[in-house]
Structures are given as C-alpha cells and as structure tokens.
Motif scaffolding. Structure first.
Motif, PDB file in Angstrom:
ATOM      1  N   VAL A 190       0.879  -1.162   0.000  1.00  0.00           N
ATOM      2  CA  VAL A 190       0.000   0.000   0.000  1.00  0.00           C
ATOM      3  C   VAL A 190       0.925   1.223   0.000  1.00  0.00           C
ATOM      4  O   VAL A 190       1.831   1.299   0.835  1.00  0.00           O
ATOM      5  CB  VAL A 190      -0.928   0.004   1.236  1.00  0.00           C
ATOM      6  N   ARG A 248      -2.398   4.604  -2.698  1.00  0.00           N
ATOM      7  CA  ARG A 248      -3.146   5.289  -1.649  1.00  0.00           C
ATOM      8  C   ARG A 248      -2.557   6.679  -1.469  1.00  0.00           C
ATOM      9  O   ARG A 248      -1.403   6.832  -1.046  1.00  0.00           O
ATOM     10  CB  ARG A 248      -3.065   4.500  -0.346  1.00  0.00           C
ATOM     11  N   THR A 308     -11.890  -2.313   3.974  1.00  0.00           N
ATOM     12  CA  THR A 308     -11.274  -2.274   5.305  1.00  0.00           C
ATOM     13  C   THR A 308     -12.315  -2.671   6.352  1.00  0.00           C
ATOM     14  O   THR A 308     -13.409  -2.113   6.372  1.00  0.00           O
ATOM     15  CB  THR A 308     -10.801  -0.844   5.639  1.00  0.00           C
ATOM     16  N   GLY A 321      -7.892  -4.728   9.991  1.00  0.00           N
ATOM     17  CA  GLY A 321      -6.972  -3.921  10.784  1.00  0.00           C
ATOM     18  C   GLY A 321      -7.713  -3.119  11.841  1.00  0.00           C
ATOM     19  O   GLY A 321      -8.926  -3.173  11.900  1.00  0.00           O
ATOM     20  N   THR A 322      -7.004  -2.493  12.658  1.00  0.00           N
ATOM     21  CA  THR A 322      -5.564  -2.300  12.623  1.00  0.00           C
ATOM     22  C   THR A 322      -4.874  -3.361  13.481  1.00  0.00           C
ATOM     23  O   THR A 322      -5.241  -3.538  14.646  1.00  0.00           O
ATOM     24  CB  THR A 322      -5.239  -0.892  13.181  1.00  0.00           C
ATOM     25  N   THR A 331      -0.010   2.154  14.471  1.00  0.00           N
ATOM     26  CA  THR A 331       1.035   2.517  13.518  1.00  0.00           C
ATOM     27  C   THR A 331       1.066   4.023  13.282  1.00  0.00           C
ATOM     28  O   THR A 331       0.016   4.669  13.231  1.00  0.00           O
ATOM     29  CB  THR A 331       0.829   1.791  12.169  1.00  0.00           C
ATOM     30  N   THR A 389       1.854   5.360  10.584  1.00  0.00           N
ATOM     31  CA  THR A 389       1.457   5.641   9.196  1.00  0.00           C
ATOM     32  C   THR A 389       0.010   6.108   9.108  1.00  0.00           C
ATOM     33  O   THR A 389      -0.333   6.949   8.291  1.00  0.00           O
ATOM     34  CB  THR A 389       1.665   4.384   8.322  1.00  0.00           C
ATOM     35  N   LYS A 390      -0.838   5.520   9.953  1.00  0.00           N
ATOM     36  CA  LYS A 390      -2.242   5.935   9.965  1.00  0.00           C
ATOM     37  C   LYS A 390      -2.693   5.991  11.416  1.00  0.00           C
ATOM     38  O   LYS A 390      -2.913   4.970  12.055  1.00  0.00           O
ATOM     39  CB  LYS A 390      -3.091   4.936   9.165  1.00  0.00           C
ATOM     40  N   THR A 421      -6.923   5.359  12.865  1.00  0.00           N
ATOM     41  CA  THR A 421      -7.620   4.077  12.714  1.00  0.00           C
ATOM     42  C   THR A 421      -8.578   3.887  13.886  1.00  0.00           C
ATOM     43  O   THR A 421      -8.382   4.445  14.962  1.00  0.00           O
ATOM     44  CB  THR A 421      -6.635   2.895  12.642  1.00  0.00           C
ATOM     45  N   ILE A 472      -3.469  -5.598   8.158  1.00  0.00           N
ATOM     46  CA  ILE A 472      -2.728  -4.346   7.943  1.00  0.00           C
ATOM     47  C   ILE A 472      -2.534  -3.586   9.254  1.00  0.00           C
ATOM     48  O   ILE A 472      -3.373  -3.652  10.149  1.00  0.00           O
ATOM     49  CB  ILE A 472      -3.430  -3.443   6.898  1.00  0.00           C
ATOM     50  N   GLY A 473      -1.404  -2.870   9.327  1.00  0.00           N
ATOM     51  CA  GLY A 473      -1.127  -1.992  10.467  1.00  0.00           C
ATOM     52  C   GLY A 473       0.092  -2.441  11.246  1.00  0.00           C
ATOM     53  O   GLY A 473       0.042  -3.455  11.939  1.00  0.00           O
ATOM     54  N   GLY A 474       1.178  -1.720  11.099  1.00  0.00           N
ATOM     55  CA  GLY A 474       2.373  -1.990  11.898  1.00  0.00           C
ATOM     56  C   GLY A 474       3.050  -3.310  11.591  1.00  0.00           C
ATOM     57  O   GLY A 474       3.792  -3.846  12.417  1.00  0.00           O
ATOM     58  N   ILE A 475       2.802  -3.840  10.393  1.00  0.00           N
ATOM     59  CA  ILE A 475       3.424  -5.126  10.050  1.00  0.00           C
ATOM     60  C   ILE A 475       4.757  -4.863   9.370  1.00  0.00           C
ATOM     61  O   ILE A 475       4.861  -4.049   8.459  1.00  0.00           O
ATOM     62  CB  ILE A 475       2.476  -5.960   9.165  1.00  0.00           C
ATOM     63  N   VAL A 533       1.419  -3.878   3.759  1.00  0.00           N
ATOM     64  CA  VAL A 533       2.377  -3.012   4.449  1.00  0.00           C
ATOM     65  C   VAL A 533       2.553  -1.704   3.708  1.00  0.00           C
ATOM     66  O   VAL A 533       2.470  -1.653   2.485  1.00  0.00           O
ATOM     67  CB  VAL A 533       3.762  -3.688   4.610  1.00  0.00           C
ATOM     68  N   VAL A 534       2.804  -0.667   4.466  1.00  0.00           N
ATOM     69  CA  VAL A 534       3.164   0.619   3.884  1.00  0.00           C
ATOM     70  C   VAL A 534       4.631   0.893   4.192  1.00  0.00           C
ATOM     71  O   VAL A 534       5.509   0.692   3.355  1.00  0.00           O
ATOM     72  CB  VAL A 534       2.276   1.777   4.424  1.00  0.00           C
ATOM     73  N   SER A 535       4.882   1.327   5.438  1.00  0.00           N
ATOM     74  CA  SER A 535       6.217   1.851   5.746  1.00  0.00           C
ATOM     75  C   SER A 535       7.308   0.790   5.660  1.00  0.00           C
ATOM     76  O   SER A 535       8.449   1.113   5.317  1.00  0.00           O
ATOM     77  CB  SER A 535       6.212   2.512   7.127  1.00  0.00           C
TER      78      SER A 535
END
Ligand code: 3NM
Ligand code: MG
Length: 515
Positions: free
Chosen positions: A12, A43, A112, A133-134, A138, A140-141, A144, A172-175, A199-201
């Motif tokens: 993402v 996104r 989601t 999620g979450t 995280t 990143t967002k 949530t 999703i979230g902090g993975i 995953v994002v970050s």
C-alpha cells in the motif's frame, strides 16, 4: 482475475514526505515489484485528482510489466479513468455495492474492516478481499478506529470462514519484518488463514524497497522460529496417562542438559526462583536488563517474564527480551502476576501480547481471565474470588491457548493446562503452596526449563514442569519435619531436588502420585 490474485505481500503506497521521502513513488513501487510484491494499492489522501490519475497511469505501466494488479484507494473514479484492476474502500468511503455497480463484476474490490459485523457485511455485499486492521498501532495511519491485534483478527477470520465464497483476507497496520511471521501464525484460525499482509512503511520507507520486499517475502514463506516448538496436531486425543509416561524423560533431560533459565522476575522471588532452578538441574540467571537478552537467548535456554513488580522501564526491558527470544526461536514463559489488579498491569499485558509470542502463559484464575480479556478485579496478586467452576475455567484456558496458539496454565486447587487441542486438569499439589510467596512464580521457572529441553511438544513440557512441582509440594507437605509454611519452603526445595535425582536414576515412584 479476482479469484487468482496473490495476496501474500500487498504493498500500500504512501506519498507523504515522512514515508516516501524525496523519492519518486513509481520508482519505489517498481523496486518493490522487483522484490516480489504481489499486489499494489495506490493510496494518496492529499493529491489533486489530476495528479492521482497521472500517477496511477504511471504506476499501472509498471504493475502490468510485473503482471501484478493495481488497486486505487477510495477513488472509484480514478480507477475507472486509469482502467486498473480495482479499488480498496474504507468504511467511510463509497459503499461496496455502488462501487461494484460502477466497476463491474471483474474488478477486484477490497474493504477495510475492523469488526466481525463489518466483515460479515462486506462478505455479504460481495467483497473480493478484506483488509483487516488495525493489527498494531502505527504511525502511518493514526486515525484508525480499532487496534485489534492477532486475537481480533482471528475472530474476524473465523466469522468470514462461514461465508461460502472464500473471501480473501489480509492484515494491515504496523506489520514489518519483525512482526510478520507472528501475525500470520497467531492470527490464523484452523478454518481460515490470512492470505497475506499489507504493508506501507516496511517497504515504502525502507532504504532499499526491493530488498525489503524480498526479506518480507522470505519471512512470509517460512514458519516462524518459535513454531518449531509446535503444539499438538489437530484432533489429537487428550490422554493424560500416555503423556505422563513421557514426563520423566523430560525431567531427566533437564538434569543432563542443565539449561539456562533467564528470569526477568519480581524482586520478591528472585532468590527463591534461582534456588528452585538449581534444585531441578537448571542454570538460573536473574537479569532484568533487556540488552542482555540478545546474548542470553542464544545459549539454548529460555526466558521467564514475570511482571510481579512491573515498572515503565521494566516493561520496555521485557519487550526487548521477548523480541530477542522470539527471533531466536527460544521459548518464553509469561507470568502475568497481578494482571487484573491495576490499570497499569492490564495495559502491560496488552503491550506484551502485542509485542511478541509467548510459548506458555501461566497464572492464577484472575490473571488468566484478565489475559483472556475478562474484566476481573484482583486484590493484590491473589486470584480474587472465583466465579467459575472447573469446566468454565477449562474453557477459558483452552480458548486462550487456541487464540494465542500456545500453552496456557491456570493454577489453583486444580491446575488446568491446555494447548487449545488437549486440555488437562491436574489435582496434585498442596494448600501450603498458597501460604508461601512465589510458589506460582517458581513454577514458571521450572516450566521454562522443561520447555528448553522439549521444544517439540510444549504441552508435554509444561505438564512435566507442573507435575514435578506439584508432586514435590505434596511430598514435602507430608513430611514430619514440615510444621507449616516456614518449614515447607526448604522441604519443597529438597523434594524438587529429590524428584530430579530420582528421574535421573530412572526411579519413577514419585510419578505414581500423578493425577
Ligand atoms: N490502513 P504501516 S493501517 C493504510 O487499519 C492503513 O485500516 C490501516 O501502514 C487500517 O504498514 C494503515 O506503515 C497503515 O503500519 C499501515
Ligand atoms: Mg479510505
């Protein structure tokens, strides 16, 4: 198309400077694709529509090169303009049925969800996959709605397994590399597993996105180190007699291998725990410094995290050590002392369960029920007034073990042990154990030692430690020289030692008391 999508590693994107930096998004995505990303979601919550469309077009060129679907977050209009493979919609976006009408049957549409109700509705309305999620809080967002962890994710997976269409699911979230294996391992229900992680970050903010994607993929495709200490096969019969026969070999193995028991334990029992570890053939070290765990975890032993005198700094040290042992695949026992007594302790339990994997969780009724999530008020570290009968207690123990995919022990007049498949009640022991301090804590230490030598079957290892301890207590309490709690303590240490030497000699008389 929608049914053949590979959800294993779902990228993402995020175009904010804090995550993307000054790099070009399309280049980062291409690197991630080269590293093995299987699905991409564009996104971007801030750019103007024209920028969204032009960026999405550039992204679509590279995703097509890698034969990977491209989805757009929220913006059905952008997906239509670009002609990409679908969209991902949140609970506050355009509703799923309308999106489907606009995009057609072939489009991939994900939703989601953070609750069972949202998941059921998304399934009913025809989602292809759910982004659950979450998982972990995280950066990143930050807006949530629910941090649900592996336990909440598993509940949702269980609910959607009832949907006949095999809706796919990612978390999703902090993975990231340090959490991905545990997320996949602990979230999965026997009927429905996660199909992948989003995953994002972990990729977009990585120095080398290709390498980050490769590393994540490797982790996704292999079992976590602690799974080598796996529990029973599904459906295995709980046969106490057969399992008890295997106990002496484990006690003997502790005597022969002299494994390390690393205790991060409370101030009250350090001395007692060290003496008990020695008396059963273990090699104790009392270390509350988290940095030491990176060395200690490599010595073939195991860790006890006993939060009996938890402090803010102590909690950080527990987390460090837990992560180090998990990475090494070395066992960890959690003793959530007084878990239900204060808000601080309830929160510490949550922090620790989110931070890593515990092979065994051991506590009294109040503690285990608090870890399970029931609102229990404990007074000090006592169990509190029991409101459950043994059948209900056994159900909590079994459900918690199934949820965490580990072994749970609830101590009491009758001790209950389960790995989520096999559940046993052990009635050995003596009431004098309740009249001295630290009896539960040192049981955690003994179990850490049996786990260290028997990683193949965690339930058996736990039962070995439990029987060793409870039978020693019974024999000690019956001795003529034991007049009360004071004389009971040294007698208990002696009888732990006597069982340890008896097991080494092959003398099994003591085990006949097992019940
Ligand atoms: N959705 P990272 S969490 C986009 O919970 C998004 O629905 C979430 O970023 C949800 O991998 C999230 O960097 C951000 O933690 C995930
Ligand atoms: Mg959204």
């Amino acid at each position: 198309m929608a049914s053949s999508v590979d959800y294993s590693l779902y990228l993402v994107t995020d175009s904010t400077p804090a995550i993307l930096g000054d790099r070009d998004l399309v280049e980062v995505v291409e690197a991630a694709l080269a590293g093995g990303v299987t699905l991409v979601q564009y996104r971007d919550k801030v750019s103007d529509t024209a920028v969204l469309v032009s960026t999405a077009r550039r992204l679509h060129l590279v995703t097509r090169k890698y034969n990977v679907p491209l989805l757009i977050n929220d913006r059905v209009d952008v997906a239509l303009a670009v002609g990409c493979e679908g969209v991902h919609i949140g609970q506050d976006d355009l509703d799923l049925r309308s999106a489907r009408k606009l995009l057609g049957e072939k489009a991939i549409i994900g939703v989601t969800v953070s609750t069972v109700e949202e998941a059921r509705l998304a399934c009913k309305d025809g989602a292809d996959y759910l982004g659950i999620g979450t998982m972990f809080a995280t950066a990143t967002k930050t807006n949530t709605k629910n941090v649900i962890g592996t336990a909440g994710t598993k509940e949702i997976l269980r609910a959607i397994s009832e949907d006949g269409r095999n809706v796919r699911a990612v978390s999703i979230g902090g993975i990231n590399a340090s959490t991905v294996q545990r997320v996949l391992y602990q979230s999965s229900d026997s009927k429905k597993k996660l199909d992948g992680v989003a995953v994002v970050s972990a990729i977009v903010a990585a120095k080398d996105p290709k390498r980050a994607a490769e590393d994540l993929m490797k982790l996704i495709k292999s079992p976590p180190p602690f799974a080598s200490c796996s529990s029973a096969k599904t459906g295995e019969k709980a046969d106490f007699g057969n399992l008890a026969k295997l106990v002496p070999a484990i006690i003997k193995a502790v005597a022969e291998k002299n494994p390390l028991s690393h205790n991060m334990t409370n101030l009250v029992v350090q001395n007692f725990a060290a003496n008990v570890a020695l008396s059963v053939g273990g090699s104790p070290i009392m270390s509350n410094h988290g940095e030491e765990a990176v060395d200690l975890c490599k010595l073939g032993g195991s860790l006890v995290i006993n939060m009996g005198t938890v402090t803010p700094e102590g909690l950080q040290n527990y987390v460090k050590s837990l992560k180090a042992y998990n990475l090494e695949g070395a066992p960890v026992v959690f003793d959530p002392v007084g878990a239900g007594a204060t808000a601080v302790r309830r929160s510490a339990v949550k922090t620790l369960l989110a931070a890593g994997y515990f092979d065994v969780i051991k506590g009294n009724e109040g503690e285990i029920r608090t870890v399970f999530g029931s609102a229990v008020q404990q007074k000090g570290v006592d169990s509190g007034t029991s409101t459950l009968n043994n059948t209900q207690k056994a159900a909590v123990v079994k459900d918690l073990a199934a949820r965490e995919r580990n072994v749970v022990v609830m101590t009491g007049a009758i001790d209950l042990v389960s790995d989520g498949e096999r559940t046993f009640a052990v009635s050995n022991g003596h009431e004098l154990l309740g009249k001295i301090t630290g009896s539960g804590c040192v049981l955690g230490t003994i179990i850490s030692l049996t786990l260290a030598v028997s990683r193949g079957d965690k339930l058996l290892a736990t039962l070995a430690g439990l029987l060793h301890f409870e039978i020693a207590a019974e024999i000690a309490a019956a001795r003529e020289d034991v007049k009360g709690p004071g004389t009971f303590v040294p007698a208990l240490i002696d009888e732990l030692y006597n069982i340890h030497t008896a097991a080494s000699r092959g003398d099994l008389m003591w085990l006949q008391r097992a019940r």
